[in-house]
Design an enzyme around this catalytic site. Sequence first.
Site, PDB file in Angstrom:
ATOM      1  N   ARG A 264       0.870  -1.174   0.000  1.00 26.16           N
ATOM      2  CA  ARG A 264       0.000   0.000   0.000  1.00 26.16           C
ATOM      3  C   ARG A 264       0.908   1.225   0.000  1.00 26.16           C
ATOM      4  O   ARG A 264       1.793   1.362   0.840  1.00 26.16           O
ATOM      5  CB  ARG A 264      -0.915  -0.015   1.221  1.00 26.16           C
ATOM      6  CG  ARG A 264      -1.863   1.190   1.330  1.00 26.16           C
ATOM      7  CD  ARG A 264      -1.297   2.247   2.269  1.00 26.16           C
ATOM      8  NE  ARG A 264      -2.253   3.307   2.578  1.00 26.16           N
ATOM      9  CZ  ARG A 264      -1.953   4.410   3.242  1.00 26.16           C
ATOM     10  NH1 ARG A 264      -0.718   4.613   3.680  1.00 26.16           N
ATOM     11  NH2 ARG A 264      -2.859   5.323   3.494  1.00 26.16           N
ATOM     12  N   ASP A 266       1.652   5.039   0.476  1.00 23.52           N
ATOM     13  CA  ASP A 266       1.117   6.151   1.243  1.00 23.52           C
ATOM     14  C   ASP A 266       1.111   7.457   0.448  1.00 23.52           C
ATOM     15  O   ASP A 266       2.111   7.811  -0.184  1.00 23.52           O
ATOM     16  CB  ASP A 266       1.960   6.331   2.516  1.00 23.52           C
ATOM     17  CG  ASP A 266       1.519   7.509   3.345  1.00 23.52           C
ATOM     18  OD1 ASP A 266       0.388   7.475   3.860  1.00 23.52           O
ATOM     19  OD2 ASP A 266       2.294   8.479   3.466  1.00 23.52           O
ATOM     20  N   ALA A 267      -0.005   8.154   0.498  1.00 26.34           N
ATOM     21  CA  ALA A 267      -0.131   9.543   0.025  1.00 26.34           C
ATOM     22  C   ALA A 267       0.640   9.829  -1.258  1.00 26.34           C
ATOM     23  O   ALA A 267       1.511  10.705  -1.296  1.00 26.34           O
ATOM     24  CB  ALA A 267       0.310  10.502   1.134  1.00 26.34           C
ATOM     25  N   VAL A 268       0.323   9.115  -2.323  1.00 30.72           N
ATOM     26  CA  VAL A 268       1.086   9.297  -3.565  1.00 30.72           C
ATOM     27  C   VAL A 268       0.807  10.632  -4.226  1.00 30.72           C
ATOM     28  O   VAL A 268       1.554  11.055  -5.116  1.00 30.72           O
ATOM     29  CB  VAL A 268       0.820   8.135  -4.556  1.00 30.72           C
ATOM     30  CG1 VAL A 268       1.239   6.811  -3.962  1.00 30.72           C
ATOM     31  CG2 VAL A 268      -0.632   8.101  -5.014  1.00 30.72           C
ATOM     32  N   GLU A 302      -2.915   5.119  -1.870  1.00 26.18           N
ATOM     33  CA  GLU A 302      -3.666   6.170  -1.191  1.00 26.18           C
ATOM     34  C   GLU A 302      -3.411   7.438  -1.995  1.00 26.18           C
ATOM     35  O   GLU A 302      -2.254   7.836  -2.166  1.00 26.18           O
ATOM     36  CB  GLU A 302      -3.209   6.378   0.243  1.00 26.18           C
ATOM     37  CG  GLU A 302      -4.020   7.460   0.945  1.00 26.18           C
ATOM     38  CD  GLU A 302      -3.317   8.106   2.126  1.00 26.18           C
ATOM     39  OE1 GLU A 302      -3.977   8.854   2.858  1.00 26.18           O
ATOM     40  OE2 GLU A 302      -2.108   7.880   2.309  1.00 26.18           O
ATOM     41  N   HIS A 333     -15.786   9.016   3.985  1.00 24.63           N
ATOM     42  CA  HIS A 333     -16.246  10.319   4.442  1.00 24.63           C
ATOM     43  C   HIS A 333     -17.768  10.417   4.425  1.00 24.63           C
ATOM     44  O   HIS A 333     -18.372  10.962   5.356  1.00 24.63           O
ATOM     45  CB  HIS A 333     -15.643  11.425   3.572  1.00 24.63           C
ATOM     46  CG  HIS A 333     -14.156  11.541   3.673  1.00 24.63           C
ATOM     47  ND1 HIS A 333     -13.415  10.923   4.659  1.00 24.63           N
ATOM     48  CD2 HIS A 333     -13.254  12.211   2.895  1.00 24.63           C
ATOM     49  CE1 HIS A 333     -12.137  11.201   4.492  1.00 24.63           C
ATOM     50  NE2 HIS A 333     -12.008  11.986   3.432  1.00 24.63           N
ATOM     51  N   GLN A 402      -8.189   8.097   9.632  1.00 30.84           N
ATOM     52  CA  GLN A 402      -9.496   8.658   9.947  1.00 30.84           C
ATOM     53  C   GLN A 402      -9.807   8.605  11.437  1.00 30.84           C
ATOM     54  O   GLN A 402     -10.647   9.355  11.918  1.00 30.84           O
ATOM     55  CB  GLN A 402     -10.580   7.946   9.136  1.00 30.84           C
ATOM     56  CG  GLN A 402     -10.343   7.947   7.635  1.00 30.84           C
ATOM     57  CD  GLN A 402     -10.097   9.337   7.062  1.00 30.84           C
ATOM     58  OE1 GLN A 402     -10.558  10.336   7.607  1.00 30.84           O
ATOM     59  NE2 GLN A 402      -9.364   9.412   5.958  1.00 30.84           N
ATOM     60  N   VAL A 403      -9.140   7.733  12.168  1.00 29.59           N
ATOM     61  CA  VAL A 403      -9.259   7.715  13.623  1.00 29.59           C
ATOM     62  C   VAL A 403      -8.147   8.571  14.237  1.00 29.59           C
ATOM     63  O   VAL A 403      -8.399   9.488  15.013  1.00 29.59           O
ATOM     64  CB  VAL A 403      -9.193   6.274  14.174  1.00 29.59           C
ATOM     65  CG1 VAL A 403      -9.272   6.279  15.687  1.00 29.59           C
ATOM     66  CG2 VAL A 403     -10.318   5.421  13.587  1.00 29.59           C
ATOM     67  N   GLY A 404      -6.918   8.283  13.870  1.00 28.58           N
ATOM     68  CA  GLY A 404      -5.774   8.899  14.532  1.00 28.58           C
ATOM     69  C   GLY A 404      -5.578  10.371  14.235  1.00 28.58           C
ATOM     70  O   GLY A 404      -4.934  11.073  15.029  1.00 28.58           O
ATOM     71  N   ASN A 405      -6.102  10.862  13.136  1.00 27.07           N
ATOM     72  CA  ASN A 405      -5.943  12.283  12.842  1.00 27.07           C
ATOM     73  C   ASN A 405      -7.011  13.138  13.503  1.00 27.07           C
ATOM     74  O   ASN A 405      -7.021  14.361  13.336  1.00 27.07           O
ATOM     75  CB  ASN A 405      -5.929  12.517  11.331  1.00 27.07           C
ATOM     76  CG  ASN A 405      -4.601  12.112  10.714  1.00 27.07           C
ATOM     77  OD1 ASN A 405      -3.580  12.098  11.388  1.00 27.07           O
ATOM     78  ND2 ASN A 405      -4.600  11.769   9.438  1.00 27.07           N
TER      79      ASN A 405
END
Length: 610
Positions: A264, A266-268, A302, A333, A402-405
């Site tokens: 996976r 991250d943030a490409v 992502e 969302h 979505q939880v940790g931020n």
Amino acid sequence: MKRRHHMPFGTRIEPDGVRFYLWAPDAREMELCLYGPQGNRLRKMVKLADGFWECLAEEAHAGCRYSFRVDGDLHVPDPASRWQPEDVHGPSEIIDPQAFDWQDGEWKGRPWEEAVLYELHVGTFTEEGTFAAIEKKLDYLADLGVTAVELMPVADFPGSRNWGYDGVLHFAPDSRYGRPEDLKRLVQACHARGLMAFLDVVYNHFGPDGNYLHVYAKKFFTDKHQTPWGAGINYDDEHSEVVRDFFVHNALYWLEEYHFDGLRFDAVHAIKDDSERHFLYELAERVREEFQEQREIHLVLENDDNAARFLDRDKETGHARHFTAQWNDDIHHVLHTIATGEDGGYYADYADDPLNKLGRCLAQGFAFQGEASPYRQGEKRGEPSAHLPPLSFVSFIQNHDQVGNRAMGERITALASREQVRAVAALYLMAPSIPMLFMGEEWAAREPFYFFCDFEGELSEAVREGRRKEFAGFPQFADPKAREAIPDPTSHDTFAACILDWTAATAEQHEEMRDFYREALRTRRREITWRLAGMQGGSGGYELLGGRVLQASWMLGDSSRLEVIANLGPEPARIEEEPEGTFLFATHPDAAEDLPPWSVAWYLHGGEGS
């Protein structure tokens, strides 16, 4: 069976010793330092073409520790180190990848349509926080219906605790979690249970502590692009071919030497590349070329840009040409907005007409396919995605971001009722897109998932203050005293509060939710999964019934039709007639034309029996 990935960086064990390679174009002099019981030994390295340095050390062997000395001064670890026993500032250790005896030679992976992902953080998934401890939970995950374990990044990071996105040594699994062979045993144990193993990798930045590349390889970065972390990684400037190769080999390394089934990325959207051939295409093509005849490999993005072009399918085979799928933040969302009623931040984009946006996600992939985003001040976001099959998207109602931020790290079960969570879970667990659970979600774990790290000195203070300033614009944290309640990300207590309590997984008060997830996933496997292969783009559609009930359906790969009816509101609803298909699964099994509040029901029309 032995596995080793050959690469032009790091160490290579040969019959007459160990050969060391380092790209350091800005160094005037490079030396290899070998650490041993009789003292440390320095050996001069030879400068090769294109900024590379080389050294053959006959006395070196697996288990030796080493570093590189730059210009007679600074000792640095190997950027391609396979292990860092003394953390990111210490010496590297020579690892012989062929010392591990793999026993999973028959494993060829699993088709993507069978994927049910389970994202976990190694350090908080168990009390021990190790690779070995995860092995003890694999039977539980397999029984739950999970088919793929996805590890948050494990590349060596500074300190003893971190989400993993501050990694600086991309080839070295963090020593806090175990030795390289412990990670290999975990992957092998997954395969023994029919589970795929995925790894999250970060190619958009390096962490702020422990990255020495600025000292001797300045061209690893470029001021041509700026990212949230500073100067961008050099994917399109002078010497970018070496940098691109570094990350391509990193992906190949995890897939070959550790036998992972997928990655996976991250943030490409933060990977900036203006070259004619974007780095992501090169990366995917080289991975496909390497493994296409050997086994199933899955590459997941992502990408906040919703750039559907990276997910294109081959017109003849229907297989992914580059990337298999993308995390679909849009469906998260809108489901989150519907369940919790939140409309702040990026949820503002989904609070208006949420059922239509949800229907678009279910039927077409992205909610935003080029439309203006109010949250982004009217900037257009996304590309058309209706031509892509549902398997191009990974759906979820929780993940680490979505939880940790969130300031207080709340899970959705702390923000919505059990009934509301069951409804949105029933949608994403059964839809033809790939479902992904976040650790503990299935039993409604009460532990938060905070942002945490383990920095020192000024950096620690900067992170602590930065975290609180980040939420100063939110009404509930406008008062400085309120911001003081935000957990200190650098505190060990913040990290410890996130560790899952596994006694709750089997506790009576959590049993109902766990059984709900297990039954949904069993129904998916029995009735839906095997019908997904061959699904085409444009196979889904939706409509709103009476403005309050969402009906969506898809033509599956075997020409059967999957249908869902959902009342995602607090009042009962009625539809004119009950669907005629075979009932599969529901939050309220007695629902027919009368739909209770927060009810979801799934049906199957036609097709051969299971």
